[in-house]
Design a protein around this motif. Structure first.
Motif, mmCIF file in Angstrom:
data_model
loop_
_atom_site.group_PDB
_atom_site.id
_atom_site.type_symbol
_atom_site.label_atom_id
_atom_site.label_comp_id
_atom_site.label_asym_id
_atom_site.label_seq_id
_atom_site.Cartn_x
_atom_site.Cartn_y
_atom_site.Cartn_z
ATOM 1 N N ILE A 1 -12.052 3.694 4.939
ATOM 2 C CA ILE A 1 -10.700 3.511 4.386
ATOM 3 C C ILE A 1 -10.618 2.177 3.650
ATOM 4 O O ILE A 1 -10.110 2.101 2.530
ATOM 5 N N ARG A 2 -11.120 1.111 4.278
ATOM 6 C CA ARG A 2 -11.117 -0.212 3.631
ATOM 7 C C ARG A 2 -11.827 -0.164 2.292
ATOM 8 O O ARG A 2 -11.321 -0.655 1.287
ATOM 9 N N ALA A 3 -13.014 0.418 2.293
ATOM 10 C CA ALA A 3 -13.808 0.480 1.059
ATOM 11 C C ALA A 3 -13.078 1.248 -0.035
ATOM 12 O O ALA A 3 -13.060 0.814 -1.193
ATOM 13 N N GLU A 4 -12.474 2.365 0.311
ATOM 14 C CA GLU A 4 -11.737 3.148 -0.685
ATOM 15 C C GLU A 4 -10.544 2.380 -1.230
ATOM 16 O O GLU A 4 -10.289 2.398 -2.435
ATOM 17 N N LEU A 5 -9.806 1.720 -0.357
ATOM 18 C CA LEU A 5 -8.641 0.947 -0.806
ATOM 19 C C LEU A 5 -9.058 -0.196 -1.705
ATOM 20 O O LEU A 5 -8.396 -0.483 -2.709
ATOM 21 N N GLU A 6 -10.156 -0.857 -1.383
ATOM 22 C CA GLU A 6 -10.607 -1.990 -2.177
ATOM 23 C C GLU A 6 -11.172 -1.560 -3.530
ATOM 24 O O GLU A 6 -11.233 -2.355 -4.452
ATOM 25 N N LEU B 1 0.839 -1.209 0.000
ATOM 26 C CA LEU B 1 0.000 0.000 0.000
ATOM 27 C C LEU B 1 0.868 1.252 0.000
ATOM 28 O O LEU B 1 0.583 2.203 -0.734
ATOM 29 N N LEU B 2 1.924 1.245 0.810
ATOM 30 C CA LEU B 2 2.800 2.416 0.886
ATOM 31 C C LEU B 2 3.545 2.667 -0.424
ATOM 32 O O LEU B 2 3.946 3.799 -0.700
ATOM 33 N N ASP B 3 3.712 1.631 -1.225
ATOM 34 C CA ASP B 3 4.393 1.766 -2.513
ATOM 35 C C ASP B 3 3.454 2.243 -3.615
ATOM 36 O O ASP B 3 3.906 2.524 -4.727
ATOM 37 N N ASP B 4 2.176 2.307 -3.330
ATOM 38 C CA ASP B 4 1.195 2.700 -4.341
ATOM 39 C C ASP B 4 0.690 4.119 -4.056
ATOM 40 O O ASP B 4 0.067 4.350 -3.026
ATOM 41 N N PRO B 5 0.933 5.059 -4.961
ATOM 42 C CA PRO B 5 0.522 6.452 -4.724
ATOM 43 C C PRO B 5 -0.984 6.624 -4.511
ATOM 44 O O PRO B 5 -1.400 7.466 -3.718
ATOM 45 N N ASP B 6 -1.792 5.810 -5.183
ATOM 46 C CA ASP B 6 -3.243 5.919 -5.010
ATOM 47 C C ASP B 6 -3.663 5.484 -3.608
ATOM 48 O O ASP B 6 -4.526 6.110 -2.980
ATOM 49 N N ALA B 7 -3.059 4.412 -3.115
ATOM 50 C CA ALA B 7 -3.374 3.937 -1.764
ATOM 51 C C ALA B 7 -2.902 4.942 -0.718
ATOM 52 O O ALA B 7 -3.622 5.225 0.251
ATOM 53 N N TYR C 1 -5.891 10.689 7.210
ATOM 54 C CA TYR C 1 -4.922 10.960 8.282
ATOM 55 C C TYR C 1 -3.648 11.560 7.690
ATOM 56 O O TYR C 1 -2.662 10.854 7.486
ATOM 57 N N PRO C 2 -3.662 12.857 7.423
ATOM 58 C CA PRO C 2 -2.509 13.508 6.811
ATOM 59 C C PRO C 2 -1.217 13.274 7.600
ATOM 60 O O PRO C 2 -1.182 13.397 8.818
ATOM 61 N N GLY C 3 -0.187 12.883 6.874
ATOM 62 C CA GLY C 3 1.128 12.690 7.457
ATOM 63 C C GLY C 3 1.402 11.309 8.023
ATOM 64 O O GLY C 3 2.543 10.983 8.351
ATOM 65 N N ILE C 4 0.392 10.472 8.123
ATOM 66 C CA ILE C 4 0.580 9.183 8.810
ATOM 67 C C ILE C 4 1.489 8.226 8.048
ATOM 68 O O ILE C 4 2.224 7.456 8.661
ATOM 69 N N THR C 5 1.476 8.264 6.739
ATOM 70 C CA THR C 5 2.280 7.288 6.000
ATOM 71 C C THR C 5 3.784 7.544 6.122
ATOM 72 O O THR C 5 4.582 6.672 5.811
#
Length: 71
Positions: A64-69, A14-20, A28-32
Motif C-alpha cells: 500500500i505504501r509503495a502504491e501511494l508513493e 489521501l481521502l480527498d484524492d480519488p487515486d489514493a 480493503y474494499p469499503g474501508i475509506t
C-alpha cells in the motif's frame, strides 16, 4: 517522487484524492467510508499505517505504501 510523502501527508489528504482512495479500496474494499478512518483525517499517513500494523501484515502495508508513493 509521487504526489504523496507519507511522512507529511495526512489521512485526510489521501481521502480527498480519488487515486489514493482507489489504492486503499483495492486492498480493503469499503474501508475509506468507515467512521474510524474518517476520524483519522488529521493524522499523518505514516502514523496511521503504523497503527494498522497490528491488523495488517507488513507485506500488505508495504504494498500500500509503495502504491501511494508512486501516485
Amino acid at each position: 517522487m509521487g504526489r504523496f510523502d507519507l511522512a507529511t501527508t495526512t489521512v485526510g489528504q489521501l481521502l480527498d484524492d480519488p487515486d489514493a482512495v482507489a489504492v486503499v479500496e483495492r486492498h480493503y474494499p469499503g474501508i475509506t467510508g468507515q467512521p474510524m478512518v474518517k476520524m483519522m483525517r488529521p493524522v499523518l499517513a505514516r502514523k496511521a499505517l503504523g497503527m494498522a500494523s497490528g491488523y495488517v501484515g507488513d507485506d500488505e502495508l508495504g504494498a500500500i505504501r509503495a502504491e501511494l508513493e508512486r501516485i
